[in-house]
Structures are given as C-alpha cells and as structure tokens.
Design an enzyme around this catalytic site. Structure first.
Site, PDB file in Angstrom:
ATOM      1  N   ASP A  68       0.824  -1.202   0.000  1.00  0.00           N
ATOM      2  CA  ASP A  68       0.000   0.000   0.000  1.00  0.00           C
ATOM      3  C   ASP A  68       0.862   1.257   0.000  1.00  0.00           C
ATOM      4  O   ASP A  68       0.626   2.198  -0.761  1.00  0.00           O
ATOM      5  CB  ASP A  68      -0.919   0.013   1.233  1.00  0.00           C
ATOM      6  CG  ASP A  68      -1.835  -1.190   1.288  1.00  0.00           C
ATOM      7  OD1 ASP A  68      -2.156  -1.729   0.226  1.00  0.00           O
ATOM      8  OD2 ASP A  68      -2.226  -1.587   2.396  1.00  0.00           O
ATOM      9  N   GLU A  90       0.856  -5.860  -4.462  1.00  0.00           N
ATOM     10  CA  GLU A  90       0.552  -5.077  -5.662  1.00  0.00           C
ATOM     11  C   GLU A  90       1.775  -4.391  -6.251  1.00  0.00           C
ATOM     12  O   GLU A  90       2.012  -4.472  -7.452  1.00  0.00           O
ATOM     13  CB  GLU A  90      -0.520  -4.031  -5.358  1.00  0.00           C
ATOM     14  CG  GLU A  90      -0.961  -3.249  -6.591  1.00  0.00           C
ATOM     15  CD  GLU A  90      -2.280  -2.531  -6.415  1.00  0.00           C
ATOM     16  OE1 GLU A  90      -2.405  -1.399  -6.899  1.00  0.00           O
ATOM     17  OE2 GLU A  90      -3.196  -3.111  -5.797  1.00  0.00           O
TER      18      GLU A  90
END
Length: 349
Positions: free
Chosen positions: A20, A244
C-alpha cells in the site's frame, strides 16, 4: 491539464504492509516529479515507507522527499487540497471530509482502487459516487491492464533504464557485487523471492537445486530500497513477488514472475489470480499456460511447489518471451499517474 501547481493530498493507511505504501509513494512522486503537482502524502505508518526509503526519519511528523511532503496521519487535519486521493478506500479523516464539504470550491475526490484484471473493473472505472450525507462526490479510479482502465504506474524513463541495465553485463556484475559480494557463476539460475510470511521458500530452494542463485531480501541479502529492488527484478531470470507494488514492477521487468496474491476472506483472491492469469497467458500454448498456472497455484497454496517447478522449468524461455511481450503491450497503454491527472483536470470542466 489543470494548474500545474495545484495541491494534491494522497491518503494511505497500511493494510498490506509495503504494498500500500509503495504504491502511494510511487504515485505521489510521479505526480510531483512528472506533473508538477504540490503533493502531500499522508501516512499512518511512516516507518514502513522508511524501510523503502531509508533517508526518511520514521519519527518525523512532516518532511520532504523528492518534492513530496510526507505527513504523519492526523485525525484533526482540515487543511484541504484541491485534489484528494484516498488509496484503497482508506477514507480521509472525518474532520478533513467535513472541511471538504464546507469548502465553497469542492475538492475533486478520488478513490484509487486496488489493481484487478477482472472484467467488471472496466465498467466501474471513473464512476461517480455521491456522498449520502454531504455535498461531495467521490470518483472511483481503477488501475488495470486494458485501455479502459487507468493503467499502471510507470516512470517515463523506466523502460529505458531497464533496457540499459539488462543490456550491460558490467552494470549487472556491479549490481551483484554490491548486493552479494560476488557475481553468480555463469549459467546460474537467478531467482528473487519477496513473499508473505509462511511462503514455501524452503520447498522452492530444494526444487531449484544447489546451483541456483536464490535471493531473498531481508533474509540472505539486505532489504532493498525501491529503486534497487527494480534492479534486482531486472537482474534475475525469475521473480517471485507479492501484493501489488512488486507485482507491477515485476511485469515491467519483462522477466517470468510468480505472484503471491494478498489473501482475502472467502477465497476472493483466487478469482483475481485467475483473472490475471487468463489475460497474461492468452498468448501461451495450452501446455505452457497450464504449467505456469500450476506453479502460481502451488506457490499461493504453499504446497506442491516441487512438482510444479519440475513442470515449469523447461518452459521458462517461452514464458520469458511472453513476459517481454506483455510488458511491451502494457507500455503502449495509458500510465496511471498521467491518466489520473488528466481525469481530475476534466472534472473541472
């Protein structure tokens, strides 16, 4: 485009630890460096970003790095910006949202969503969502892998730097000497692993065999700052990544990779994993796609890694070609920071 000096606030709360924060930082840096925005990045865990950028002071409440203000999250913050980006649905502080609502000129409010290859993303990208109790509208902005999404974060010179590094034996040799004190022997399979706790690293090590060069940042080499981690991905023959940010950077590396997806309740992450594999493996033969899928599934389940590797190892050359073609295809689509800046500019009209 909107005024180049406009103020942007990017809010991030840590859920997936490095992922994040890494995405939020890359976005903030790109907006400041390549689009001239005045960016403030609000973090509830500055210490996590300090692991990726060691020059930061993890205890500081406000500091500047590469033109971006790094601010520690404050629930009483009310100094609103012209563009407000909440990453991954984290919601700005309530006092900040109330200040947005009270402002005569309402900020443009964006929810930057998680990355997904699922088909429904295209239909949800850029949709407005009126606040049920305040005179505010939030727009959903989805990164993705098709022209009908926001694309992926990519610095303008990233692929030029990658190509220069991968074509230079001297640059790669110096990288390995700096990282490990020696260059891997000629012909050694170079594999990097960035994984969640409990990953089947020992099973992978056994499957690769003693001649492989297995690099695990934080275990047998130091934890790497972001830009150095890019070089590790470029230097390896195969990269195991997670979450991610490293997932996206592995795709830009143009090398075969295995993605360990962040686990979700009720197995929802398996749908996302399958959706990406379907897009990525579309150009592979059935057997190559099956071998790649088997390795990804084994790695995410934490079992059967040895047999899956045996079925995949002989197909690396084909998957490498597919990885290079995939990176080239993505580079031909819109870049996330650019598309976001363009979209927020249109909201003014």
């Amino acid at each position: 485009m909107a005024n180049a000096a406009e103020r942007w606030d990017v809010f991030c709360k840590v859920v997936d630890n490095y992922g994040d924060v890494a995405v939020s930082w890359r976005l903030a840096r790109l907006l400041a460096r390549e689009h001239g925005k005045r960016v403030r990045l609000w973090l509830d865990r500055v210490d996590v970003l300090a692991k990726l950028r060691p020059e930061l002071d993890a205890a500081s409440y406000l500091q500047v790095l590469e033109g971006v203000e790094i601010a520690r999250w404050r629930d009483d913050a009310t100094d609103i910006a012209e563009v407000v980006v909440e990453t991954f649905g984290c919601d700005p502080p309530e006092a900040y949202v109330l200040a947005m609502a009270a402002s005569e000129t309402k900020p443009r409010w964006i929810n930057l969503e998680y990355l997904s290859a699922e088909d429904w993303v295209e239909g949800s990208h850029r949709l407005p969502s009126p606040n049920p109790r305040l005179p505010l509208v939030k727009h959903y902005f989805f990164p993705g892998f098709t022209p009908r999404t926001g694309g992926l974060l990519r610095e303008h010179d990233l692929l030029t730097r990658r190509d220069a590094f991968q074509s230079s034996e001297d640059a790669q040799a110096q990288f390995w000497r700096d990282l490990r004190g020696e260059v891997p022997r000629p012909g050694a399979l170079k594999v990097s692993v960035f994984a969640y706790p409990g990953a089947a690293i020992e099973a992978l090590r056994a499957a690769l065999g003693p001649d492989a060069c297995l690099v695990v940042p934080g275990e047998n080499v130091p934890f790497l700052p972001q830009d150095r981690y890019d070089e590790l991905l470029w230097a390896c023959d195969l990269n195991f990544v997670r979450g991610e940010d490293s997932f996206v950077r592995a795709q830009w590396a143009g090398r075969p990779f295995v993605w360990q997806i962040y686990p979700q309740d009720e197995g929802a992450h398996w749908v996302k994993l399958s959706a990406f594999l379907a897009r990525f493996s579309a150009g592979l033969s059935r057997d190559d796609a099956a071998a790649l899928t088997a390795l990804w599934e084994a790695w995410n389940k934490g079992e059967g890694v040895g047999p899956a590797w045996a079925g995949f190892a002989g197909r690396r050359a084909t998957v490498r070609e597919a990885s290079q073609a995939w990176a080239q295809r993505l580079a031909g689509q819109g870049e996330l920071a650019f598309e976001l800046a363009k979209f927020t500019s249109k909201l003014l009209k």
